[in-house]
Design a protein around this motif. Structure first.
Motif, short mmCIF file in Angstrom:
data_model
loop_
_atom_site.label_atom_id
_atom_site.label_comp_id
_atom_site.label_asym_id
_atom_site.label_seq_id
_atom_site.Cartn_x
_atom_site.Cartn_y
_atom_site.Cartn_z
N GLY A 101 0.71 -1.15 0.04
CA GLY A 101 0.14 -0.17 0.15
C GLY A 101 0.49 1.12 -0.17
N PHE A 102 1.84 0.90 0.50
CA PHE A 102 2.60 2.52 1.30
C PHE A 102 3.28 2.46 -0.57
CE2 PHE A 102 7.12 4.31 1.94
CZ PHE A 102 6.20 5.37 2.64
N ASP A 103 4.29 1.51 -1.11
CA ASP A 103 4.81 2.03 -2.61
C ASP A 103 4.05 2.57 -3.83
OD1 ASP A 103 7.29 1.17 -0.79
OD2 ASP A 103 6.94 -0.89 -1.58
N THR A 104 2.45 1.44 -3.17
CA THR A 104 1.55 2.48 -4.83
C THR A 104 1.29 3.66 -4.36
OG1 THR A 104 0.55 0.26 -4.41
CG2 THR A 104 -1.12 1.61 -5.23
N LEU A 105 1.19 4.23 -3.23
CA LEU A 105 0.86 5.36 -2.99
C LEU A 105 1.92 6.30 -3.06
CD1 LEU A 105 -1.93 7.39 -1.45
CD2 LEU A 105 -0.76 7.39 0.79
N ILE A 106 2.97 5.97 -2.75
CA ILE A 106 3.72 6.69 -3.32
C ILE A 106 4.55 7.09 -4.75
CG2 ILE A 106 6.65 6.72 -3.04
CD1 ILE A 106 5.24 7.67 -0.77
N ILE A 107 3.70 5.86 -5.53
CA ILE A 107 4.66 5.85 -6.46
C ILE A 107 3.14 6.17 -7.66
CG2 ILE A 107 4.25 4.35 -8.98
CD1 ILE A 107 5.92 2.59 -7.35
N ALA A 108 1.73 6.50 -6.81
CA ALA A 108 1.06 7.26 -7.64
C ALA A 108 1.02 8.47 -7.15
CB ALA A 108 -0.88 6.90 -7.08
N ILE A 109 0.85 9.07 -6.07
CA ILE A 109 1.70 10.78 -5.97
C ILE A 109 2.23 11.40 -6.77
CG2 ILE A 109 1.46 12.14 -3.99
CD1 ILE A 109 1.09 10.38 -1.46
N ILE A 110 3.82 10.56 -6.65
CA ILE A 110 4.63 11.43 -7.65
C ILE A 110 4.10 11.28 -9.17
CG2 ILE A 110 7.66 10.85 -8.57
CD1 ILE A 110 7.43 9.92 -5.48
N SER A 111 3.47 10.27 -10.00
CA SER A 111 3.45 9.96 -11.38
C SER A 111 2.30 10.56 -11.42
CB SER A 111 3.15 8.47 -11.48
OG SER A 111 2.41 7.95 -11.19
N GLY A 112 1.20 11.37 -10.40
CA GLY A 112 -0.13 11.49 -10.52
C GLY A 112 -0.02 13.10 -10.52
N ILE A 113 1.03 13.29 -9.67
CA ILE A 113 1.45 14.97 -10.05
C ILE A 113 2.38 15.83 -11.06
CG2 ILE A 113 2.63 16.81 -8.80
CD1 ILE A 113 1.79 15.13 -5.68
N VAL A 173 6.75 -5.80 -8.87
CA VAL A 173 6.46 -4.66 -9.51
C VAL A 173 4.57 -3.82 -10.39
CG1 VAL A 173 6.71 -3.64 -12.80
CG2 VAL A 173 8.42 -4.29 -10.73
N LEU A 174 4.09 -5.49 -10.74
CA LEU A 174 3.14 -6.04 -11.18
C LEU A 174 1.17 -5.51 -10.14
CD1 LEU A 174 3.09 -9.06 -13.58
CD2 LEU A 174 3.33 -6.61 -14.33
N PRO A 175 1.92 -5.94 -9.14
CA PRO A 175 0.34 -5.68 -7.97
C PRO A 175 0.48 -3.68 -7.71
CG PRO A 175 1.97 -7.62 -7.55
CD PRO A 175 2.65 -6.84 -8.60
N ILE A 176 1.83 -3.54 -8.02
CA ILE A 176 1.90 -1.78 -7.43
C ILE A 176 0.88 -1.08 -8.94
CG2 ILE A 176 3.29 -0.25 -7.33
CD1 ILE A 176 4.90 -1.80 -5.61
N LEU A 177 1.76 -2.05 -10.21
CA LEU A 177 1.06 -1.07 -11.18
C LEU A 177 -0.36 -1.52 -11.52
CD1 LEU A 177 3.78 -2.05 -14.12
CD2 LEU A 177 3.22 0.24 -12.78
N ALA A 178 -0.99 -2.29 -11.00
CA ALA A 178 -2.68 -2.67 -10.77
C ALA A 178 -2.69 -1.88 -10.02
CB ALA A 178 -2.96 -4.05 -10.78
N LEU A 179 -2.60 -1.35 -8.88
CA LEU A 179 -3.49 -0.69 -7.95
C LEU A 179 -2.72 0.82 -7.59
CD1 LEU A 179 -4.75 -1.81 -5.20
CD2 LEU A 179 -2.70 -1.23 -3.55
N GLY A 182 -5.43 3.60 -10.38
CA GLY A 182 -6.43 4.11 -10.31
C GLY A 182 -6.47 5.49 -9.45
N PRO A 183 -5.59 5.49 -8.53
CA PRO A 183 -5.92 6.19 -7.78
C PRO A 183 -4.41 7.60 -8.57
CG PRO A 183 -5.17 5.29 -6.32
CD PRO A 183 -4.91 4.00 -7.48
#
Length: 309
Positions: A101-113, A173-179, A182-183
């Motif tokens: 969850g933490f890795d997903t949130l960090i990647i989603a925030i950085i890439s999304g911004i 890699v794949l689980p984090i990308l899948a999760l 969306g965010p």
């Protein structure tokens, strides 16, 4: 400030109590017992098991006993995994779920911004349309569908990355990308619209007139205010990621809390269901509190208490 913190603490406790109470009575409203499906177990053994787990007690008594276990942070033994306690399952499964969850949130925030800022700076250009197309696809495709596509294409057809377990960065890699898809898309769209609004403000025009570099204007002046709506959204995004990990963990056979939670629902393992619900509810409530604190830090105009006015 102290008064505000005390009020928030009280509100957090009341919210958690309501969640615990509602979950407890909804779970016990299901007819039957966890041991009814044990065909090889005699009726006498089932009665002993019900007595051991206090399932033969009146519901108010069970509720008081469980509230005592919550206060003492001892959720008792698992019904289906009698040799293990709920605390042990949480201690073994949560670090994996937290890392995902933490890795997903960090990647989603950085890439999304980053995607949102680039789209706003290249407004109505090819990059803008491309970025928003990616964002729309990310919002439209559920994470379990994205996970299936990634497994089929990347792991099976191309053989680039492995699937299942959680032993190396390649398995992550794949689980984090899948999760994160969306965010990331939601953050990108929100950042883009917020940046477009901020870039039209007078203080941005003043900064340009002073001869500041575009990079400094974007990072120092525009981005900070543009991130306020994103910070507000982080609470609900965190909730979505936390609950989304359960599905992704099941698909990728990750040994996190999702595995135990899904199994506990199928097997009606009351202690694991309640322990997981309480733990994640408390974590989410605390995350929402941190988001409120961060919102006040980013925008000094927002006062968290009457003392600050």
């Amino acid at each position: 400030m102290t008064t505000y913190l005390l009020k928030r603490l009280l509100a957090m406790i009341v919210t958690l109590w309501l969640i615990i109470t509602l979950t407890f009575f909804l779970m016990h409203s299901i007819p039957g017992s966890p041991f009814n499906e044990e065909r090889n177990t005699s009726e006498a053994v089932q009665q002993n098991l019900n007595s051991f787990y206090h399932l033969d007690e009146p519901l108010p008594v069970q509720y008081m006993l469980y509230m005592k276990s919550v206060v003492t942070l001892d959720f008792g033994p698992s019904i289906k995994k009698s040799s293990q306690s709920v605390n042990e399952l949480l201690g073994r499964g949560f670090p994996v779920s937290f890392e995902l969850g933490f890795d997903t949130l960090i990647i989603a925030i950085i890439s999304g911004i980053a995607l949102g800022v680039v789209a706003a700076l290249k407004h109505n250009g090819v990059i803008d349309y491309l970025a928003m197309t990616i964002a729309v696809l990310g919002i439209s495709v559920p994470n379990f569908v994205m996970a299936t596509l990634l497994i089929q294409e990347v792991a099976v057809n191309w053989g680039i990355l492995p699937v299942a377990t959680w032993t190396s960065w390649k398995h992550m890699v794949l689980p984090i990308l899948a999760l994160a898809t969306g965010p990331m898309a939601i953050i990108a769209r929100l950042t883009r619209s917020s940046m477009l609004e901020v870039l039209t403000q007078d203080y941005i025009k003043t900064a340009k007139a002073k001869g500041l570099s575009p990079m400094k204007i974007v990072i120092k002046h525009a981005l900070r205010n543009a991130l306020l709506p994103v910070v507000t959204l982080l609470g609900s995004l965190t909730a979505g990621i936390l609950t989304g990990t359960f599905v992704i963990e099941k698909i990728f056979a990750i040994p996190g809390m999702g595995k135990y939670f899904v199994e506990s629902i199928n097997q009606r393992d009351y202690p694991v269901i309640m322990g997981t619900t309480v733990f994640y509810s408390a974590l989410l409530i605390f995350m929402l509190f941190l988001v409120d604190m961060a919102y006040g830090i980013l925008d000094p105009r927002i006062k968290l208490s009457k003392e600050g006015k």
